[in-house]
Motif scaffolding. Structure first.
Motif, PDB file in Angstrom:
ATOM      1  N   GLY A 104       0.368  -1.042   0.457  1.00 20.36           N
ATOM      2  CA  GLY A 104       0.671  -0.023   0.068  1.00 20.36           C
ATOM      3  C   GLY A 104       1.149   1.175   0.119  1.00 20.36           C
ATOM      4  O   GLY A 104       2.379   1.024   0.162  1.00 20.36           O
ATOM      5  N   ALA A 105       0.467   2.014   0.155  1.00 23.65           N
ATOM      6  CA  ALA A 105       0.859   3.607  -0.306  1.00 23.65           C
ATOM      7  C   ALA A 105       0.060   4.702   0.016  1.00 23.65           C
ATOM      8  O   ALA A 105      -1.157   4.345   0.404  1.00 23.65           O
ATOM      9  N   THR A 106       0.711   5.355   1.125  1.00 22.81           N
ATOM     10  CA  THR A 106       0.473   6.698   2.168  1.00 22.81           C
ATOM     11  C   THR A 106       0.224   8.247   1.319  1.00 22.81           C
ATOM     12  O   THR A 106       2.200   7.770   1.598  1.00 22.81           O
ATOM     13  N   THR A 107      -0.582   9.237   0.873  1.00 17.88           N
ATOM     14  CA  THR A 107       0.264  10.235   0.539  1.00 17.88           C
ATOM     15  C   THR A 107       0.223  11.158   1.337  1.00 17.88           C
ATOM     16  O   THR A 107      -0.738  11.123   2.499  1.00 17.88           O
ATOM     17  N   VAL A 108       1.365  12.026   1.420  1.00 22.92           N
ATOM     18  CA  VAL A 108       1.715  13.086   2.615  1.00 22.92           C
ATOM     19  C   VAL A 108       1.053  14.629   2.156  1.00 22.92           C
ATOM     20  O   VAL A 108       1.156  14.778   1.270  1.00 22.92           O
ATOM     21  N   ALA A 109       0.647  15.757   2.912  1.00 24.44           N
ATOM     22  CA  ALA A 109       0.095  16.814   1.950  1.00 24.44           C
ATOM     23  C   ALA A 109       1.903  17.143   2.098  1.00 24.44           C
ATOM     24  O   ALA A 109       2.133  18.304   2.941  1.00 24.44           O
ATOM     25  N   HIS A 110       2.607  17.426   1.103  1.00 19.97           N
ATOM     26  CA  HIS A 110       3.222  18.005   0.392  1.00 19.97           C
ATOM     27  C   HIS A 110       3.057  18.752  -0.742  1.00 19.97           C
ATOM     28  O   HIS A 110       2.371  18.432  -1.584  1.00 19.97           O
ATOM     29  N   PRO A 111       3.354  19.402  -1.175  1.00 21.33           N
ATOM     30  CA  PRO A 111       3.354  20.610  -1.972  1.00 21.33           C
ATOM     31  C   PRO A 111       4.083  19.708  -3.897  1.00 21.33           C
ATOM     32  O   PRO A 111       3.225  19.432  -4.615  1.00 21.33           O
ATOM     33  N   ILE A 112       4.623  18.572  -3.149  1.00 18.65           N
ATOM     34  CA  ILE A 112       5.695  17.854  -3.582  1.00 18.65           C
ATOM     35  C   ILE A 112       4.990  16.593  -3.547  1.00 18.65           C
ATOM     36  O   ILE A 112       5.010  16.021  -2.356  1.00 18.65           O
ATOM     37  N   PRO A 113       4.454  15.502  -4.535  1.00 18.62           N
ATOM     38  CA  PRO A 113       3.964  13.759  -3.935  1.00 18.62           C
ATOM     39  C   PRO A 113       4.985  13.313  -3.151  1.00 18.62           C
ATOM     40  O   PRO A 113       5.953  13.521  -3.573  1.00 18.62           O
ATOM     41  N   THR A 114       4.454  13.072  -2.247  1.00 15.54           N
ATOM     42  CA  THR A 114       6.035  11.926  -0.886  1.00 15.54           C
ATOM     43  C   THR A 114       4.410  11.349  -0.879  1.00 15.54           C
ATOM     44  O   THR A 114       3.754  11.533  -0.132  1.00 15.54           O
ATOM     45  N   GLU A 115       5.445   9.255  -1.299  1.00 11.16           N
ATOM     46  CA  GLU A 115       4.369   8.279  -0.844  1.00 11.16           C
ATOM     47  C   GLU A 115       5.157   7.727  -0.417  1.00 11.16           C
ATOM     48  O   GLU A 115       7.013   7.375  -0.222  1.00 11.16           O
ATOM     49  N   VAL A 116       4.776   6.603   0.607  1.00 10.87           N
ATOM     50  CA  VAL A 116       5.151   5.970   1.020  1.00 10.87           C
ATOM     51  C   VAL A 116       4.651   4.457   0.722  1.00 10.87           C
ATOM     52  O   VAL A 116       4.305   3.846   0.192  1.00 10.87           O
ATOM     53  N   ALA A 117       5.750   3.226   0.366  1.00  9.80           N
ATOM     54  CA  ALA A 117       5.572   1.968   0.041  1.00  9.80           C
ATOM     55  C   ALA A 117       6.599   1.240   0.937  1.00  9.80           C
ATOM     56  O   ALA A 117       7.601   1.262   1.680  1.00  9.80           O
ATOM     57  N   SER A 118       5.709  -0.034   0.977  1.00  6.47           N
ATOM     58  CA  SER A 118       6.361  -0.968   1.872  1.00  6.47           C
ATOM     59  C   SER A 118       6.851  -2.166   1.236  1.00  6.47           C
ATOM     60  O   SER A 118       8.185  -3.327   1.699  1.00  6.47           O
ATOM     61  N   SER A 119       7.159  -1.537   0.100  1.00  8.63           N
ATOM     62  CA  SER A 119       8.582  -2.722  -0.738  1.00  8.63           C
ATOM     63  C   SER A 119       8.838  -2.416  -2.517  1.00  8.63           C
ATOM     64  O   SER A 119       7.756  -1.377  -2.770  1.00  8.63           O
ATOM     65  N   ILE A 120       9.657  -2.635  -3.371  1.00  9.72           N
ATOM     66  CA  ILE A 120      10.398  -2.013  -4.195  1.00  9.72           C
ATOM     67  C   ILE A 120       8.823  -2.250  -5.298  1.00  9.72           C
ATOM     68  O   ILE A 120       8.707  -1.759  -5.852  1.00  9.72           O
ATOM     69  N   ALA A 121       8.009  -3.504  -5.120  1.00  7.25           N
ATOM     70  CA  ALA A 121       7.513  -4.159  -5.881  1.00  7.25           C
ATOM     71  C   ALA A 121       6.348  -2.740  -5.874  1.00  7.25           C
ATOM     72  O   ALA A 121       5.124  -2.551  -6.911  1.00  7.25           O
ATOM     73  N   ALA A 122       5.944  -2.580  -5.085  1.00  8.33           N
ATOM     74  CA  ALA A 122       4.613  -1.381  -4.296  1.00  8.33           C
ATOM     75  C   ALA A 122       5.152  -0.052  -4.975  1.00  8.33           C
ATOM     76  O   ALA A 122       4.285   0.158  -5.402  1.00  8.33           O
ATOM     77  N   ALA A 123       6.141   0.442  -4.961  1.00 10.97           N
ATOM     78  CA  ALA A 123       6.745   0.982  -4.911  1.00 10.97           C
ATOM     79  C   ALA A 123       6.450   1.744  -6.282  1.00 10.97           C
ATOM     80  O   ALA A 123       6.197   2.361  -7.389  1.00 10.97           O
ATOM     81  N   VAL A 124       7.095   0.203  -7.760  1.00  9.76           N
ATOM     82  CA  VAL A 124       7.091   0.422  -8.797  1.00  9.76           C
ATOM     83  C   VAL A 124       5.857   0.431  -9.136  1.00  9.76           C
ATOM     84  O   VAL A 124       5.464   1.614 -10.470  1.00  9.76           O
ATOM     85  N   ALA A 125       4.861  -0.072  -8.407  1.00 10.62           N
ATOM     86  CA  ALA A 125       3.538  -0.315  -9.356  1.00 10.62           C
ATOM     87  C   ALA A 125       2.490   0.535  -9.048  1.00 10.62           C
ATOM     88  O   ALA A 125       2.149   1.452  -9.608  1.00 10.62           O
TER      89      ALA A 125
END
Length: 251
Positions: free
Chosen positions: A154-175
């Motif tokens: 999964g991913a979590t989007t944080v309130a930044h002017p520039i998109p900043t997200e969190v992923a638990s794995s390389i595969a999730a980040a690339v997806a």
């Protein structure tokens, strides 16, 4: 805008390519044609050295500019340690995706105002003595001054002017980066190693020196899996180190 960053204003580096040692390549018979494009960008010594005590053992302004030019407008995927080391975060002009398994991690808060200084790894005695300028970044990560360093599922989007997200794995980040987006893996060492099976291209700044005290290295690039498809002429930095830009493509 990056108005707080001061960039070096040298003449443009000549785009002269040395074709010696570069092999003909076609994606028709390559696994690259069957994989979506995922790139890594890394600076390393002749022994694949990329870090020393959580820092880079060099400061090459021309390479920092090169990093920015290649990654601008693309998603950048990094480990949590790399993210936390940024003196300015998130990196401007790019989606920032942070890899972590830490529950509840949120990529917010001020960047550290200061970090303990780390002694730079000395260059070989055979090379002219050039004092290395440490840049506060994680091993193997390269970026523009004020970004990764200063003078250097999964991913979590944080309130930044520039998109900043969190992923638990390389595969999730690339997806999270559907084509035509081309994500760049920017470090550190463990993230590079984990990403190797899915990388299609590696953009390398090859520093023509060895750093024997380095404690972090990039994985070996096997000739069975990788082919050198582009290499610049040697470039001498204003800091005194000589380097080349190289591109490796998966066979």
């Amino acid at each position: 805008m990056e108005t707080s960053v001061i960039f070096p204003f040298e003449k443009d580096i000549p785009d002269v390519r040395d074709t010696g040692g570069i092999h003909p390549f076609s994606t028709f018979n390559s696994s690259t044609a069957r994989l979506r494009e995922v790139r890594a960008i890394v600076a390393m010594g002749l022994g694949n050295e990329i870090g020393f005590r959580g820092d880079m053992p060099w400061h090459i302004p021309e390479d920092l500019r090169h990093f920015k030019e290649l990654t601008m407008g693309h998603p950048v995927i990094m480990g949590r340690a790399t993210w936390l080391s940024l003196p300015r975060r998130p990196l401007p002009g790019r989606r920032n995706i942070i890899l972590t398994r830490q529950p509840g991690f949120t990529p917010t808060g001020p960047s550290p105002s200061s970090r303990p200084s780390t002694p730079a790894v000395p260059s070989p005695s055979s090379r002219p003595s050039t004092p290395a300028v440490p840049s506060p970044s994680s091993p193997g990560s390269t970026a523009q001054p004020g970004e990764l360093g200063s003078t250097s599922c999964g991913a979590t989007t944080v309130a930044h002017p520039i998109p900043t997200e969190v992923a638990s794995s390389i595969a999730a980040a690339v997806a999270m980066c559907p084509p035509p987006e081309v994500p760049y893996i920017i470090g550190g060492g463990q993230v590079y190693a984990a990403a190797m099976p899915i990388l299609t291209h590696i953009d390398v700044t090859r520093i023509e020196a060895r750093f024997p005290e380095a404690d972090t290295r990039f994985p070996e690039l096997s000739e069975t899996d990788w082919i050198l498809t582009d290499r610049s002429e040697p470039i001498t930095s204003r800091c005194g180190l000589t380097f080349r830009y190289e591109t490796y493509t998966r066979r």
